[in-house]
Scaffold this active site. Sequence first.
Site, PDB file in Angstrom:
ATOM      1  N   GLU A  24       9.724   1.242  10.868  1.00  0.00           N
ATOM      2  CA  GLU A  24      10.800   1.981  10.030  1.00  0.00           C
ATOM      3  C   GLU A  24      10.184   3.377  10.586  1.00  0.00           C
ATOM      4  O   GLU A  24       8.765   3.632   9.990  1.00  0.00           O
ATOM      5  CB  GLU A  24      11.493   2.058   9.094  1.00  0.00           C
ATOM      6  CG  GLU A  24      11.643   0.884   8.827  1.00  0.00           C
ATOM      7  CD  GLU A  24      13.156   0.215   9.772  1.00  0.00           C
ATOM      8  OE1 GLU A  24      13.556   0.937   9.999  1.00  0.00           O
ATOM      9  OE2 GLU A  24      13.428  -0.782  10.347  1.00  0.00           O
ATOM     10  N   GLU A  32       9.178  15.987  15.401  1.00  0.00           N
ATOM     11  CA  GLU A  32       9.541  15.889  13.861  1.00  0.00           C
ATOM     12  C   GLU A  32       8.826  16.885  13.079  1.00  0.00           C
ATOM     13  O   GLU A  32       7.486  16.124  12.983  1.00  0.00           O
ATOM     14  CB  GLU A  32       9.895  14.602  13.676  1.00  0.00           C
ATOM     15  CG  GLU A  32      10.103  13.997  11.817  1.00  0.00           C
ATOM     16  CD  GLU A  32       9.710  12.387  11.433  1.00  0.00           C
ATOM     17  OE1 GLU A  32       9.192  12.004  12.024  1.00  0.00           O
ATOM     18  OE2 GLU A  32      10.763  12.229  11.003  1.00  0.00           O
ATOM     19  N   CYS A  68      13.461  10.796   7.543  1.00  0.00           N
ATOM     20  CA  CYS A  68      13.061  10.385   8.389  1.00  0.00           C
ATOM     21  C   CYS A  68      15.124  10.819   9.526  1.00  0.00           C
ATOM     22  O   CYS A  68      14.798  10.670  10.140  1.00  0.00           O
ATOM     23  CB  CYS A  68      13.069   8.388   8.208  1.00  0.00           C
ATOM     24  SG  CYS A  68      14.330   7.762   7.452  1.00  0.00           S
ATOM     25  N   LYS A 119       0.616  -1.223   0.283  1.00  0.00           N
ATOM     26  CA  LYS A 119       0.054  -0.518  -0.240  1.00  0.00           C
ATOM     27  C   LYS A 119       0.793   1.051  -0.571  1.00  0.00           C
ATOM     28  O   LYS A 119       1.278   1.508   0.650  1.00  0.00           O
ATOM     29  CB  LYS A 119      -1.205   0.129   1.245  1.00  0.00           C
ATOM     30  CG  LYS A 119      -1.881   0.811   0.715  1.00  0.00           C
ATOM     31  CD  LYS A 119      -2.530   1.816   2.346  1.00  0.00           C
ATOM     32  CE  LYS A 119      -1.250   3.161   3.079  1.00  0.00           C
ATOM     33  NZ  LYS A 119      -1.627   4.369   2.460  1.00  0.00           N
ATOM     34  N   GLY A 173       6.696   4.722   8.218  1.00  0.00           N
ATOM     35  CA  GLY A 173       6.081   5.867   8.756  1.00  0.00           C
ATOM     36  C   GLY A 173       6.194   7.213   9.766  1.00  0.00           C
ATOM     37  O   GLY A 173       7.101   6.478  10.279  1.00  0.00           O
TER      38      GLY A 173
HETATM   39  P1  NAD Z   1       2.352   8.573   7.983  1.00  0.00           P
HETATM   40  O1  NAD Z   1       3.014   7.730   9.290  1.00  0.00           O
HETATM   41  O2  NAD Z   1       1.720   9.742   8.109  1.00  0.00           O
HETATM   42  O3  NAD Z   1       1.641   7.243   6.654  1.00  0.00           O
HETATM   43  C1  NAD Z   1       2.480   6.468   6.282  1.00  0.00           C
HETATM   44  C2  NAD Z   1       1.532   4.886   5.133  1.00  0.00           C
HETATM   45  O4  NAD Z   1       0.488   5.066   6.196  1.00  0.00           O
HETATM   46  C3  NAD Z   1       1.034   5.955   4.749  1.00  0.00           C
HETATM   47  O5  NAD Z   1       0.602   4.765   3.349  1.00  0.00           O
HETATM   48  C4  NAD Z   1      -0.440   6.014   4.909  1.00  0.00           C
HETATM   49  O6  NAD Z   1      -1.152   6.110   4.031  1.00  0.00           O
HETATM   50  C5  NAD Z   1      -0.370   4.649   6.121  1.00  0.00           C
HETATM   51  N1  NAD Z   1      -1.537   4.936   7.389  1.00  0.00           N
HETATM   52  C6  NAD Z   1      -2.328   5.938   7.976  1.00  0.00           C
HETATM   53  N2  NAD Z   1      -2.414   5.805   9.175  1.00  0.00           N
HETATM   54  C7  NAD Z   1      -2.706   4.256   8.151  1.00  0.00           C
HETATM   55  C8  NAD Z   1      -3.534   3.498  10.007  1.00  0.00           C
HETATM   56  N3  NAD Z   1      -4.418   4.230  10.687  1.00  0.00           N
HETATM   57  N4  NAD Z   1      -3.000   2.595   9.265  1.00  0.00           N
HETATM   58  C9  NAD Z   1      -2.551   1.930   8.773  1.00  0.00           C
HETATM   59  N5  NAD Z   1      -1.707   2.845   7.673  1.00  0.00           N
HETATM   60  C10 NAD Z   1      -1.984   4.181   7.471  1.00  0.00           C
HETATM   61  O7  NAD Z   1       3.757   9.070   6.868  1.00  0.00           O
HETATM   62  P2  NAD Z   1       4.033   9.382   6.379  1.00  0.00           P
HETATM   63  O8  NAD Z   1       3.205  11.463   6.550  1.00  0.00           O
HETATM   64  O9  NAD Z   1       3.419   9.220   4.941  1.00  0.00           O
HETATM   65  O10 NAD Z   1       5.451   9.698   6.062  1.00  0.00           O
HETATM   66  C11 NAD Z   1       6.288  10.757   7.431  1.00  0.00           C
HETATM   67  C12 NAD Z   1       6.795   9.790   8.003  1.00  0.00           C
HETATM   68  O11 NAD Z   1       7.407   8.089   7.790  1.00  0.00           O
HETATM   69  C13 NAD Z   1       8.291  10.273   8.841  1.00  0.00           C
HETATM   70  O12 NAD Z   1       7.328   9.689  10.685  1.00  0.00           O
HETATM   71  C14 NAD Z   1       9.317   9.707   9.019  1.00  0.00           C
HETATM   72  O13 NAD Z   1      10.292  10.211  10.239  1.00  0.00           O
HETATM   73  C15 NAD Z   1       8.738   8.707   8.688  1.00  0.00           C
HETATM   74  N6  NAD Z   1       9.544   7.374   7.524  1.00  0.00           N
HETATM   75  C16 NAD Z   1      10.801   6.683   7.916  1.00  0.00           C
HETATM   76  C17 NAD Z   1      11.620   6.092   7.558  1.00  0.00           C
HETATM   77  C18 NAD Z   1      12.588   4.787   8.567  1.00  0.00           C
HETATM   78  O14 NAD Z   1      12.904   4.204   7.604  1.00  0.00           O
HETATM   79  N7  NAD Z   1      12.742   4.876  10.073  1.00  0.00           N
HETATM   80  C19 NAD Z   1      11.679   6.651   5.997  1.00  0.00           C
HETATM   81  C20 NAD Z   1      10.648   7.839   5.623  1.00  0.00           C
HETATM   82  C21 NAD Z   1       9.749   7.981   6.387  1.00  0.00           C
END
Ligand code: NAD
Length: 497
Positions: free
Chosen positions: A267, A399, A302, A192, A244
Amino acid sequence: MTTNKDFAYWQRLATDLQIEGRAFIDGQYVAAASGKTFPCISPIDGRVLTQVAECDAADVDAAVAAARRSFESGEWAGLNPRQRKKVMTRFAGLLRQNMDELAVLETLDAGKPIGDTTSVDVPGAAYCVEWFGEAIDKVGGEVVPADHHLVGLVTREPIGVVACVVPWNFPILMAAWKFAPALAAGNSVILKPSEKSPLTAIRVAQLALEAGIPAGVFNIVPGAGNTGRLLALHMDVDCIAFTGSTAVGKQIMQCAGQSNLKRAWLELGGKSPNIILPDCPDLDRAAATAAGAIFYNMGEMCTAGSRLLVHRSIKDAFVAKVLEQAAKWVPGHPLDPNTGMGAIVDHIQLDRVLGYVEAGRSESKLLTGGSRLETIKGGYYLEPTVFEVEAHHKIAREEIFGPVLSVITFDDVDEAIKIANDSDYGLAAAVWTSNLTTAHDVSRKLRAGTVWVNCYDEGGDMNFPFGGYKQSGNGRDKSLHALEKYTELKSTLVRLR
Ligand code: NAD
């Protein structure tokens, strides 16, 4: 980074592109069962690129059923690893052959500079697919030292149906870090992508099929958070691999506990410290690197070096150098190969970052930037921004995920380590020093999954595991350790007499 193709080439490609927005289930593109779609908007200029299928329970069920059927059939999981390697290698080759198209899709969809999508995102994804393909026929199990009447084997088996839920900041690359090891290990996958950047994932599924990954083994279900939630709650998903935010990561874990205790790998976010000690070997390089650590990819990283910790004795001189470097990160048209900084992914993220800028204005000292730019009409652009802060200020703790740097002053190395570790996060950290002993001492004390010494963001190499301590997550992407997430360990004991 620049490519040898010019702005006009990329604009032409962008105009001619046929964009697919449907889900990919059981080897075919399909509309959502409900017929629902959502608009996919380019942050470059705010225009609608296409309508994308909004998958709900019926589509998730169909994808899970296809994945389960393909897994049970053994047509992928049961292949000799050498054959899986062949297919993965072909898949990587197709990603490279379609590099320009994928790079333009990523740039249009996420606002990332074309110089980056052609040098980092798409080649990085191809390398990842190739790396795990190449690894899979070389990793064996163990024969354990057991009693003489026994032969004891420890083997790794694919888990089954793996759901991957990924963010928008490196859409194809973060997806590949998950689907490549999961597929290589023999699982069937449902990916997804983020609703903010679903296009490359949708295209990549077709390339996987073309490479020889059987129908049903790799499925794409676009949608918003609810689609991810349905996967996390699904009783027939064996593992969910999530990248995320920490807030959503916590919900994923709860969903796993609430349903079938599927493996949940997370992650998550970061607020990484970049520590400049007075014996930093090269202040100019450190300043350029510190700026890159927060302004690369519009700060949507991230691992962003969002907390710059500088020793008081060099603070003024060093900050002046960082501000000089910040001025070089001028937002430009993301399809122009000379652009180093592109667009913020959407208006929601732009507003979020501007909210933090406001918090910074009221509590901290703005040194540069802080304003939205009209680089391209209708698009979402922001100046590189630097604040001088106290370690307890809001913008120094949370963040931001945007081009906003917080500079914190410290007086001695112990204080620097204390500030660095005083965070819910523990994804990455860096220290700059000429002293080998200090380098190792500080590295050991930093509570982070990756520590850089006299550099930042080095390590595109797949051999390094990547992930976080504390609320930055669990498990690791990349490296052979990533295979651990997508396999179950089995002990087999054979009685000889
Ligand atoms: P997010 O958590 O809002 O969304 C991530 C994904 O989860 C998206 O596909 C979203 O549609 C889905 N999602 C949202 N709510 C959900 C729920 N309740 N249940 C299941 N899935 C759900 O994050 P974002 O804004 O897309 O990305 C930014 C974040 O990602 C930042 O916090 C960043 O640090 C993190 N990130 C971490 C890494 C790592 O490797 N540690 C790498 C890249 C990004």
